[in-house]
Structure formats: structure tokens, C-alpha cells
Write a protein that holds these residues in place. Structure first.
Motif, mmCIF file in Angstrom:
data_model
loop_
_atom_site.group_PDB
_atom_site.id
_atom_site.type_symbol
_atom_site.label_atom_id
_atom_site.label_comp_id
_atom_site.label_asym_id
_atom_site.label_seq_id
_atom_site.Cartn_x
_atom_site.Cartn_y
_atom_site.Cartn_z
ATOM 1 N N TYR A 169 33.078 48.472 43.800
ATOM 2 C CA TYR A 169 34.272 48.135 43.024
ATOM 3 C C TYR A 169 34.139 48.669 41.600
ATOM 4 O O TYR A 169 35.041 49.342 41.081
ATOM 5 C CB TYR A 169 34.437 46.614 43.017
ATOM 6 C CG TYR A 169 35.709 46.094 42.363
ATOM 7 C CD1 TYR A 169 36.795 45.717 43.141
ATOM 8 C CD2 TYR A 169 35.807 45.962 40.981
ATOM 9 C CE1 TYR A 169 37.958 45.216 42.554
ATOM 10 C CE2 TYR A 169 36.957 45.483 40.385
ATOM 11 C CZ TYR A 169 38.028 45.104 41.178
ATOM 12 O OH TYR A 169 39.182 44.619 40.594
ATOM 13 N N ILE A 227 38.209 35.461 44.848
ATOM 14 C CA ILE A 227 38.218 36.890 44.496
ATOM 15 C C ILE A 227 38.613 37.810 45.653
ATOM 16 O O ILE A 227 38.736 39.027 45.450
ATOM 17 C CB ILE A 227 36.837 37.335 43.953
ATOM 18 C CG1 ILE A 227 35.740 37.111 45.007
ATOM 19 C CG2 ILE A 227 36.517 36.604 42.658
ATOM 20 C CD1 ILE A 227 34.383 37.682 44.587
ATOM 21 N N SER A 230 41.398 40.147 45.022
ATOM 22 C CA SER A 230 41.121 41.221 44.061
ATOM 23 C C SER A 230 40.738 42.509 44.772
ATOM 24 O O SER A 230 41.061 43.616 44.316
ATOM 25 C CB SER A 230 40.006 40.799 43.110
ATOM 26 O OG SER A 230 40.400 39.721 42.297
ATOM 27 N N PHE A 234 43.271 45.915 44.884
ATOM 28 C CA PHE A 234 42.707 47.036 44.112
ATOM 29 C C PHE A 234 43.296 48.349 44.608
ATOM 30 O O PHE A 234 43.463 48.527 45.825
ATOM 31 C CB PHE A 234 41.186 47.042 44.284
ATOM 32 C CG PHE A 234 40.484 48.084 43.462
ATOM 33 C CD1 PHE A 234 40.187 47.859 42.135
ATOM 34 C CD2 PHE A 234 40.139 49.305 44.021
ATOM 35 C CE1 PHE A 234 39.542 48.814 41.366
ATOM 36 C CE2 PHE A 234 39.496 50.267 43.263
ATOM 37 C CZ PHE A 234 39.196 50.015 41.937
ATOM 38 N N GLN A 237 45.504 45.857 40.893
ATOM 39 C CA GLN A 237 44.978 44.723 40.123
ATOM 40 C C GLN A 237 43.486 44.926 39.922
ATOM 41 O O GLN A 237 42.732 45.079 40.873
ATOM 42 C CB GLN A 237 45.237 43.417 40.889
ATOM 43 C CG GLN A 237 44.657 42.185 40.217
ATOM 44 C CD GLN A 237 44.941 40.923 41.023
ATOM 45 O OE1 GLN A 237 46.080 40.632 41.360
ATOM 46 N NE2 GLN A 237 43.893 40.187 41.336
ATOM 47 N N LYS A 238 43.054 44.946 38.659
ATOM 48 C CA LYS A 238 41.644 45.198 38.336
ATOM 49 C C LYS A 238 41.069 44.000 37.601
ATOM 50 O O LYS A 238 41.509 43.668 36.510
ATOM 51 C CB LYS A 238 41.515 46.457 37.486
ATOM 52 C CG LYS A 238 41.973 47.711 38.213
ATOM 53 C CD LYS A 238 42.028 48.906 37.294
ATOM 54 C CE LYS A 238 42.522 50.126 38.056
ATOM 55 N NZ LYS A 238 43.045 51.168 37.196
ATOM 56 N N THR A 239 40.073 43.359 38.227
ATOM 57 C CA THR A 239 39.451 42.161 37.644
ATOM 58 C C THR A 239 37.924 42.259 37.742
ATOM 59 O O THR A 239 37.280 41.454 38.420
ATOM 60 C CB THR A 239 39.941 40.894 38.360
ATOM 61 O OG1 THR A 239 39.649 41.026 39.773
ATOM 62 C CG2 THR A 239 41.431 40.683 38.169
#
Length: 261
Positions: A169, A227, A230, A234, A237-239
Motif C-alpha cells: 500500500y 481499515i 481503505s 484505494f 481514498q488514501k489513508t
């Protein structure tokens, strides 16, 4: 004088005994679980380096890098000096020989003042990837020599999968792939996330009534639920901070589970 001599003899005896125990530990058989723990420490190094690539001022990433370096250094020094199987021994020799060079570069990277220009970590990442590959091959070789399913470290395998996803990631955030390669990498990441989700759900169902394992598996499952989306969303959305924080929590919970079985 007699008292002092007795102290010297006693100290010498203790040191000799300690040396024997250390030697015995050094000569112990390598297990798949032991190798996975080394892979976990190594991938924590990779994760920390990617965090520094994203933000070279990230003090938490520097501290995590140093802690992972210390952990892997201790683990590497518990490996036996040689293995009977020639192929496994060659893998072991490669791992042990790569580590001193890698460790020196990690020390250099983690202590560069934050005010300096971020250095390129390409060469270091390449050597770390090679070491990770050698550890994987060594683990597979060792596992193939075990009878049946002896000592299958399934919770550690899940913890390592979480780290692979976190690493990939973060790597995607800093990589400069062309559009086609980026899409392929994103699809692979989502495939790994789906596999992780299936296993996590199975663990939660299996151990939901276990008197001791219930709490860590539920904590890991809850953190994953937080998570999971997420990875699904992707790159829209970037976390990264959430992935790192909850991923580390999941690895800790799964490592606790492994110690119970």
C-alpha cells in the motif's frame, strides 16, 4: 583471598554455563515460526522506509525503523551457524551475509538529520527484498521437512500477510509506475485484502468462544474491519497513517494468538 577466589571460580562457572546455553540455543533447529518472525521484523523495516519516503520528517517512522532493526538483529543472531541440508544452508548463509550491510545502511538512514535532503532508498529496498525472498525460500524449505502439519504458524502467516499489504500500500503511494502497472498492482493489493478478510473472518468464527484467544482475535478483527474499506477504495481514498497504525495493532494481536497455540 579465598573469598575472592571463590567468587572468580563462581563467576567463571556461570559464564561457562551461560556460554553452553548460548551455544545450545545457537545450534537449535530453525522453525517456520522463527523465520516468519524475522520476516515480520524485516517487513517492518520496509514499511518504515516507505513511511520516510512519504514524509522524511516522520519521527515515528524513524523510531519504528530502529526498533525493527534491533529486533531483526537479535533474531538473526539466534540462527544456527549451519544447516545439514545444503540448499537450506546456502539460503541461511545468504541471509546472514546480507544482514550486516543492510543494518549499517539502516543505521545511516535512520540517523540522517531531518533537515537534510531525503536520500534515495532504492538500493536498500532492493537488497531488503532479496533478503525477504531468501527468508521465504528458507521457510518453505524447512516447512517441507516437517512431518504433517507440525507447528503450522497460521496466525503468524496472517500477521505477515497484513505487513505485505501495508508495505505494498505504501509502496504504491511512492512508486512511479505507468498506468497499466499501477492498475495491476492495485488489483493485486485488493486480492490480498480479500484473502486476508476471509481468513480473519474464519479466525473470528472459530475462536469467538475460546476462553483465552477470544479477546485478541476479536480485537484484530475489529481493527481489520476499520481499515478494510481503505484497501477497497484505494487509490481514490488514501489513508496511510490508519493502515500503518491499525496494521501494527493487528500484527500484535495475531502474534499474541500464535503464542497461545
Amino acid at each position: 583471598m579465598i573469598f575472592r577466589a571463590a567468587m572468580v571460580i563462581t563467576l567463571s562457572t556461570l559464564l561457562l554455563a551461560f556460554g553452553v546455553r548460548a551455544s545450545e540455543k545457537k545450534a537449535s533447529v530453525v522453525s517456520p515460526a522463527m523465520i516468519i518472525q524475522q520476516q515480520i521484523a524485516l517487513n517492518e523495516i520496509l514499511i518504515s522506509i516507505h513511511r520516510l519516503q512519504i514524509d522524511f520528517l516522520d519521527q515515528g517512522a524513524r523510531e519504528a525503523l530502529q526498533q525493527a532493526q534491533q529486533s531483526l538483529n537479535i533474531s538473526i543472531h539466534t540462527l544456527p551457524e549451519s544447516l545439514h541440508d545444503p540448499e537450506a544452508n546456502n539460503l541461511l548463509v545468504t541471509v546472514v551475509s546480507l544482514w550486516p550491510v543492510i543494518s549499517k545502511h539502516i543505521t545511516w538512514l535512520s540517523t540522517i538529520p531531518a533537515s537534510y535532503e531525503p536520500p534515495s532508498a532504492t538500493s536498500l529496498l532492493r537488497v531488503l527484498a532479496k533478503m525477504d525472498r531468501q527468508l521465504l525460500l528458507l521457510r518453505q524449505k524447512i516447512a517441507n521437512t516437517l512431518p504433517g502439519n507440525t507447528g503450522k504458524p497460521r496466525f503468524l502467516e496472517q500477521a505477515l500477510l497484513m505487513q505485505y499489504m501495508t508495505r505494498d500500500y505504501l509502496s504504491l503511494l511512492v512508486s512511479e509506475q505507468n498506468a497499466k502497472a499501477a492498475i495491476a498492482s492495485q488489483m493485486q493489493l485488493k486480492t490480498l485484502a480479500n484473502r486476508f478478510d476471509q481468513r480473519m473472518t474464519a479466525f473470528n468464527d472459530e475462536l469467538s468462544d475460546h476462553p483465552h484467544a477470544m479477546e485478541p482475535v476479536q480485537q484484530a478483527h475489529a481493527a481489520w474491519s476499520f481499515i478494510h474499506s481503505s484497501f477497497e477504495k484505494f487509490p481514490e481514498q488514501k489513508t496511510p497513517d490508519l493502515i500503518v497504525r491499525y496494521g501494527k495493532r493487528i500484527v500484535s494481536n495475531l502474534s499474541s494468538l500464535q503464542r497461545m497455540f
